[in-house]
Design a protein around this motif. Structure first.
Motif, mmCIF file in Angstrom:
data_model
loop_
_atom_site.group_PDB
_atom_site.id
_atom_site.type_symbol
_atom_site.label_atom_id
_atom_site.label_comp_id
_atom_site.label_asym_id
_atom_site.label_seq_id
_atom_site.Cartn_x
_atom_site.Cartn_y
_atom_site.Cartn_z
ATOM 1 N N ARG A 84 0.823 -1.252 -0.015
ATOM 2 C CA ARG A 84 0.161 0.171 0.081
ATOM 3 C C ARG A 84 0.885 1.314 0.025
ATOM 4 N NH1 ARG A 84 -2.394 -3.432 3.966
ATOM 5 N NH2 ARG A 84 -4.403 -4.455 3.297
ATOM 6 N N ASP A 218 -4.692 11.503 -3.740
ATOM 7 C CA ASP A 218 -5.748 10.625 -4.213
ATOM 8 C C ASP A 218 -5.662 9.137 -3.381
ATOM 9 O OD1 ASP A 218 -6.450 12.046 -6.486
ATOM 10 O OD2 ASP A 218 -4.934 11.214 -7.815
ATOM 11 N N VAL A 219 -4.719 8.964 -2.767
ATOM 12 C CA VAL A 219 -4.441 7.774 -1.826
ATOM 13 C C VAL A 219 -5.336 7.561 -0.623
ATOM 14 C CG1 VAL A 219 -2.775 6.393 -0.793
ATOM 15 C CG2 VAL A 219 -2.263 7.409 -3.056
ATOM 16 N N ASP A 220 -5.768 6.596 -0.298
ATOM 17 C CA ASP A 220 -6.402 6.151 1.029
ATOM 18 C C ASP A 220 -5.536 5.007 1.731
ATOM 19 O OD1 ASP A 220 -7.434 3.778 -0.194
ATOM 20 O OD2 ASP A 220 -9.208 4.532 -0.463
ATOM 21 N N ARG A 222 -5.809 2.007 1.612
ATOM 22 C CA ARG A 222 -5.944 0.836 0.977
ATOM 23 C C ARG A 222 -5.447 0.765 -0.296
ATOM 24 N NH1 ARG A 222 -12.089 0.296 0.120
ATOM 25 N NH2 ARG A 222 -11.457 -1.607 -1.112
ATOM 26 N N THR A 223 -4.645 2.033 -0.907
ATOM 27 C CA THR A 223 -4.406 2.097 -2.387
ATOM 28 C C THR A 223 -3.099 1.428 -2.473
ATOM 29 O OG1 THR A 223 -5.409 4.319 -2.137
ATOM 30 C CG2 THR A 223 -3.534 3.958 -3.934
ATOM 31 N N GLU A 227 -3.909 0.424 -8.758
ATOM 32 C CA GLU A 227 -5.339 0.934 -8.858
ATOM 33 C C GLU A 227 -5.270 2.345 -9.623
ATOM 34 O OE1 GLU A 227 -7.123 -1.420 -4.938
ATOM 35 O OE2 GLU A 227 -6.321 0.833 -4.698
ATOM 36 N N LEU A 228 -4.045 3.211 -9.452
ATOM 37 C CA LEU A 228 -4.293 4.235 -9.928
ATOM 38 C C LEU A 228 -3.391 4.466 -11.482
ATOM 39 C CD1 LEU A 228 -3.880 6.459 -6.611
ATOM 40 C CD2 LEU A 228 -5.796 5.948 -7.953
ATOM 41 N N ARG A 259 -9.368 -2.817 -7.044
ATOM 42 C CA ARG A 259 -10.215 -1.474 -7.478
ATOM 43 C C ARG A 259 -9.593 -0.946 -8.466
ATOM 44 N NH1 ARG A 259 -10.235 2.150 -2.141
ATOM 45 N NH2 ARG A 259 -7.867 2.154 -2.601
ATOM 46 N N ALA A 261 -9.217 2.982 -11.229
ATOM 47 C CA ALA A 261 -9.435 4.315 -11.330
ATOM 48 C C ALA A 261 -10.390 4.735 -12.548
ATOM 49 C CB ALA A 261 -8.106 5.217 -11.410
ATOM 50 N N ALA A 291 -11.790 10.679 -5.530
ATOM 51 C CA ALA A 291 -10.560 11.082 -4.759
ATOM 52 C C ALA A 291 -10.094 12.544 -5.267
ATOM 53 C CB ALA A 291 -9.469 10.233 -5.660
ATOM 54 N N VAL A 306 -11.920 5.861 -7.363
ATOM 55 C CA VAL A 306 -11.363 4.836 -7.369
ATOM 56 C C VAL A 306 -12.848 3.718 -7.149
ATOM 57 C CG1 VAL A 306 -10.060 3.245 -6.204
ATOM 58 C CG2 VAL A 306 -9.256 5.429 -6.721
#
Length: 356
Positions: A84, A218-220, A222-223, A227-228, A259, A261, A291, A306
Motif C-alpha cells: 500500500r 488520491d491515496v487512501d 488501501r491504495t 489501482e491508479l 479497485r 481508477a 478522490a 476509485v
C-alpha cells in the motif's frame, strides 16, 4: 512561509497558503494549459545528501534510482509491507543532493521515515520546505533561470521498467508537459512582482485530473499503485527488492487490482461539485469513492474516482453534493482486466475429475 503571490490582485488562499485562484479559475486554467502562466504548487521539499544516497533510495523505494544521472527526473513510491502507498516523491538529483518533492503535508513524515531507515549508511536527510518555493508550468511558459533544480514530469509516457494499464490511444498524458522549478524565495518574489501570469491550484488540479495523473492526495489507506495506473511512472518492475515489492509483482503478474481508477464526467446542471471522499453509488450501494474533483475549462465538471474492479464500466453512477444528487458517467482509466500479465494457466484442483 507566506507566499509572495499573495500581493497579486484577487488572491484567494488555499488551505496550504498558496493561491487557490486569483478570481477567475477557468481563465487561469486556460492560460496555464497553454503554457502562458505559472502556478505556485506549495510542495514539500526533502533533500538527501551523501555518497550512498542513490543506492539507499533505490533499495527502499519502488523506482530504479541507482546511477540516476543528474538532471534526469523520476518518480518513486514508498510502500508498506502489503504494497500500500505510504509516500510518493518526485525525484531529481543535482550531482550532490537528491531532491524529493512531495505533497505539503507529507514532507515532514517522509523525512522522518527516511531518517529511521539510514542505519550506518552515509546519507543525511533534511526537510527544506521552508527554504524553497515550487513553481509549476507547462511547455511554452518560460521558467526561472536560477532554479536550484527542475523536475520534468515523466507521466507523458510509460517510464522505463514501468507498465501502463490505460489504453495508449488518445491517452490524455500525451499532452502533459509539467515542469516544476524549485526556487529560492527571492526568485519567487521577483516573479510574483513581474507581469508573468499566475494561476491557482484549482486550475492545476483540473488539468491534473483531466490527464489522469495520480497524486498522493488520491491515496487512501488501501491504495496499491496498480489501482491508479501508477506503475506507469513510479514503479520499476524489474529492479531489486524493496518493501511491498512482492504485492506489486503478484498483483501485476498473477492477479488483478481490487479497485480501479475512472474519470467521472459529472452532471453540472445544478452547479454543485462533489468533494473528495464522497461515496460513489450504484443505486443505493457504495461502489467507490471520489478522490478528486474540479471544473475543467473544456470537459466541464470532472472527478477522479476509485471504484470496485467488478463495476460495469457502462453503469451510470451517482454522488451526493450537499442535498443534490449528481449523476456521473465513467471513462475507464484502469480496465477491469488489468493485471495477470503472466498469463499463467489455471491448474485443475488436486483430485478433480476432468470431464470429457
Amino acid at each position: 512561509m507566506p507566499t509572495p503571490f499573495a500581493s497579486r490582485p484577487g488572491f484567494v488562499a488555499a488551505d496550504t497558503g498558496v493561491a487557490a485562484h486569483y478570481g477567475n479559475p477557468l481563465a487561469e486554467q486556460r492560460l496555464l494549459d497553454r503554457g502562458r502562466a505559472v502556478v505556485e504548487l506549495g510542495l514539500g521539499v526533502v533533500t538527501v545528501t551523501g555518497p550512498d544516497r542513490l543506492s539507499w533510495l533505490n533499495s527502499i523505494t519502488s523506482q530504479l534510482l541507482l546511477g540516476l544521472v543528474p538532471g534526469v527526473s523520476r518518480e518513486t513510491l514508498v510502500l508498506d509491507a502489503s504494497g500500500r502507498v505510504e509516500h510518493a516523491a518526485r525525484v531529481v538529483d543535482d550531482g550532490t543532493a537528491t531532491w524529493l518533492l512531495t505533497e505539503p503535508a507529507d514532507a515532514a513524515p517522509l523525512a522522518a521515515w527516511l531518517d529511521t531507515m539510514r542505519f550506518m549508511l552515509r546519507v543525511e536527510v533534511a526537510d527544506r520546505s521552508a527554504d524553497f518555493v515550487t513553481l509549476g508550468r507547462f511547455d511554452g511558459a518560460v521558467g526561472p533561470a536560477d532554479a536550484a533544480v527542475e523536475w520534468v514530469d515523466p507521466w507523458s509516457e510509460v517510464a522505463p521498467g514501468g507498465w501502463g494499464y490505460a489504453a495508449l490511444e488518445a491517452h490524455p498524458a500525451s499532452d502533459w508537459t509539467l515542469r516544476i522549478a524549485v526556487v529560492e524565495p527571492g526568485t519567487a518574489a521577483a516573479i510574483a512582482a513581474s507581469d508573468v501570469a499566475a494561476a491557482g491550484l484549482l486550475a492545476y488540479e483540473a488539468l491534473r485530473i483531466a490527464a489522469w495523473r495520480p497524486s498522493l492526495s488520491d491515496v487512501d489507506e488501501r491504495t496499491i499503485p496498480h489501482e491508479l495506473d501508477w506503475l506507469r511512472s513510479a514503479v520499476h518492475l524489474s529492479k531489486g527488492c524493496y518493501r511491498g515489492q512482492e504485492t506489486v509483482a503478484k498483483v501485476h503478474n498473477l492477479g488483478h487490482p481490487p479497485r480501479r481508477a475512472v474519470l467521472l464526467h459529472l452532471d453540472g446542471s445544478d452547479a454543485v461539485l462533489p468533494v473528495p471522499g464522497t461515496p460513489v453509488l450504484l443505486g443505493e450501494n457504495e461502489v467507490g469513492r471520489l478522490a478528486a474533483s474540479a471544473v475543467h475549462h473544456e470537459l466541464g465538471p470532472i472527478g477522479l474516482a476509485v471504484v470496485k474492479r467488478s463495476l460495469d464500466p457502462d453503469a451510470t453512477l451517482t454522488l451526493h453534493a450537499d442535498d443534490v444528487v449528481v449523476t456521473a458517467a465513467q471513462q475507464v482509466i484502469v480496465p477491469p482486466g488489468a493485471g495477470a500479465t503472466a498469463n499463467v494457466p489455471r491448474l485443475p484442483r488436486l483430485g478433480a475429475v476432468r470431464r470429457s
